[in-house]
Design an enzyme around this catalytic site. Structure first.
Site, PDB file in Angstrom:
ATOM      1  CG  ASP A  28      -2.086   0.902   1.121  1.00 43.69           C
ATOM      2  OD1 ASP A  28      -2.317   1.461   0.023  1.00 43.69           O
ATOM      3  OD2 ASP A  28      -2.785   1.104   2.127  1.00 43.69           O
ATOM      4  CG  ASN A  76      -7.457  -2.179  -6.083  1.00 41.28           C
ATOM      5  OD1 ASN A  76      -6.524  -2.942  -5.836  1.00 41.28           O
ATOM      6  ND2 ASN A  76      -7.738  -1.157  -5.279  1.00 41.28           N
ATOM      7  NE  ARG A  79      -7.205   2.021  -6.325  1.00 44.06           N
ATOM      8  CZ  ARG A  79      -6.081   2.184  -5.673  1.00 44.06           C
ATOM      9  NH1 ARG A  79      -4.983   2.518  -6.335  1.00 44.06           N
ATOM     10  NH2 ARG A  79      -6.007   2.030  -4.377  1.00 44.06           N
ATOM     11  NE  ARG A 196      -3.026  -1.580   4.462  1.00 42.57           N
ATOM     12  CZ  ARG A 196      -4.275  -1.649   4.072  1.00 42.57           C
ATOM     13  NH1 ARG A 196      -5.066  -2.543   4.593  1.00 42.57           N
ATOM     14  NH2 ARG A 196      -4.756  -0.837   3.163  1.00 42.57           N
TER      15      ARG A 196
HETATM   16  C1  FPP Z   1      -1.716   0.257  -3.390  1.00 41.40           C
HETATM   17  O1  FPP Z   1      -1.297   1.578  -3.549  1.00 41.40           O
HETATM   18  C2  FPP Z   1      -1.266  -0.614  -4.446  1.00 41.40           C
HETATM   19  C3  FPP Z   1      -2.054  -1.158  -5.411  1.00 41.40           C
HETATM   20  C4  FPP Z   1      -3.486  -0.900  -5.527  1.00 41.40           C
HETATM   21  C5  FPP Z   1      -1.555  -2.062  -6.425  1.00 41.40           C
HETATM   22  C6  FPP Z   1      -0.239  -2.731  -6.189  1.00 41.40           C
HETATM   23  C7  FPP Z   1       0.469  -2.773  -7.468  1.00 41.40           C
HETATM   24  C8  FPP Z   1       1.813  -2.731  -7.645  1.00 41.40           C
HETATM   25  C9  FPP Z   1       2.746  -2.772  -6.534  1.00 41.40           C
HETATM   26  C10 FPP Z   1       2.429  -2.620  -8.998  1.00 41.40           C
HETATM   27  C11 FPP Z   1       2.180  -3.695  -9.990  1.00 41.40           C
HETATM   28  C12 FPP Z   1       2.084  -5.075  -9.451  1.00 41.40           C
HETATM   29  C13 FPP Z   1       2.860  -6.114  -9.838  1.00 41.40           C
HETATM   30  C14 FPP Z   1       2.598  -7.450  -9.284  1.00 41.40           C
HETATM   31  C15 FPP Z   1       3.973  -5.966 -10.765  1.00 41.40           C
HETATM   32  P1  FPP Z   1      -2.399   2.717  -3.637  1.00 41.40           P
HETATM   33  O2  FPP Z   1      -2.554   3.098  -5.051  1.00 41.40           O
HETATM   34  O3  FPP Z   1      -3.661   2.280  -2.970  1.00 41.40           O
HETATM   35  O4  FPP Z   1      -1.723   3.849  -2.808  1.00 41.40           O
HETATM   36  P2  FPP Z   1      -2.448   5.007  -1.977  1.00 41.40           P
HETATM   37  O5  FPP Z   1      -3.216   4.336  -0.868  1.00 41.40           O
HETATM   38  O6  FPP Z   1      -1.304   5.815  -1.458  1.00 41.40           O
HETATM   39  O7  FPP Z   1      -3.324   5.757  -2.925  1.00 41.40           O
END
Ligand code: FPP
Length: 255
Positions: A28, A76, A79, A196
């Site tokens: 996250d 997700n 989004r 996390r």
């Molecule tokens: C949370 O950050 C992360 C995600 C929703 C997706 C995780 C994806 C990756 C790490 C990249 C691609 C994955 C792979 C397996 C190559 P957020 O966008 O919710 O962050 P925020 O809470 O700060 O907005």
């Protein structure tokens, strides 16, 4: 193993016997990481994908049996379309670029969730990569994609109910092992440690059944900044805890 990897002093501080067998991670903070630098959210996901590469490689090198990453939740899908597309592109890029390395390092790629909701090209690439790595016997890398824990438990209950309705199983024989065997994660070891990142203290519908006895590690570090030092620190703290599984400390120490 390169000489640099071998001589890393932080590795020497980790007792291999005290490492988790199965690590699960809620990655996250990609968006906040990017925003804190005045960049677009997608840049955070790109850098987050680099953290994925680093953490997968480190876990394999340390000999973990299983690593499960929350890459895309059921929620997700809500989004913005452009962000979903960017995440799918990144996933595709990750699969293509890591395929050979996964094969060479004996990593078996697995996916959990309603993966048939993924765009066709991503779905096909995922299936191809899973097939190409299916001989991997060293570590299982599971990507949770379009995943929800309640969804998983509901489908397991449905599966067992259907088997009972067909007379294949007796409802009274449905116990914890039967339910665990009907989950997407069947065959994987219990989750030992859940990490996390980004300071949020929630489980967000991730592996609800599987984390029953897991240790939790919450860190303020945003996922794109979570690299080897942060992983080793989580393992060091995990190793210092005593997992009692309902018993007393004295029982476990033989006192
Ligand atoms: C949370 O950050 C992360 C995600 C929703 C997706 C995780 C994806 C990756 C790490 C990249 C691609 C994955 C792979 C397996 C190559 P957020 O966008 O919710 O962050 P925020 O809470 O700060 O907005």
């Amino acid at each position: 193993m390169t000489p640099k990897e071998k001589s890393d002093p932080r590795l020497d501080q980790l007792d291999p016997a005290a490492l988790p067998r199965h690590l699960a991670v809620i990655m996250d903070g990609n968006g906040r990481w990017a925003k804190s630098k005045g960049w677009r959210r997608v840049k955070g996901h790109e850098e987050g994908a680099e953290s994925v590469r680093v953490v997968v490689r480190a876990c394999r090198r340390l000999g973990l049996d299983a690593l499960t990453l929350y890459a895309f939740s059921e929620e997700n899908w809500a989004r913005p379309k452009a962000e979903i597309e960017a995440l799918m592109r990144l996933l595709g890029r990750f699969l293509k670029s890591q395929r050979q390395e996964m094969i060479e390092r004996g990593i078996l790629l697995n996916a959990i969730g309603t993966i048939d909701r993924l765009p066709q090209a991503t779905y096909d690439l995922l299936q191809d990569t899973m097939a190409a790595t299916s001989g991997g016997g060293e570590m299982v890398l599971t990507l949770a994609l379009s995943y929800g824990g309640r969804q998983e438990i509901a489908q397991a209950a449905r599966l067992l109910a259907e088997q009972a309705a067909r007379g294949e199983i007796d409802p009274s024989a449905i116990d914890e092992a039967a339910l665990a065997g009907a989950l997407y994660t069947q065959g994987l070891p219990e989750v030992d440690l859940l990490i996390r990142t980004s300071g949020e203290l929630r489980v967000s519908n991730f592996l609800l059944w599987q984390i029953a006895y897991a240790e939790f590690h919450f860190t303020d570090t945003y996922w794109p900044d979570f690299r080897e030092p942060e992983l080793y620190e989580a393992f060091r703290q995990y190793a210092s805890r005593q997992r009692r599984f309902g018993q007393t400390g004295e029982q476990l120490e033989g006192g």
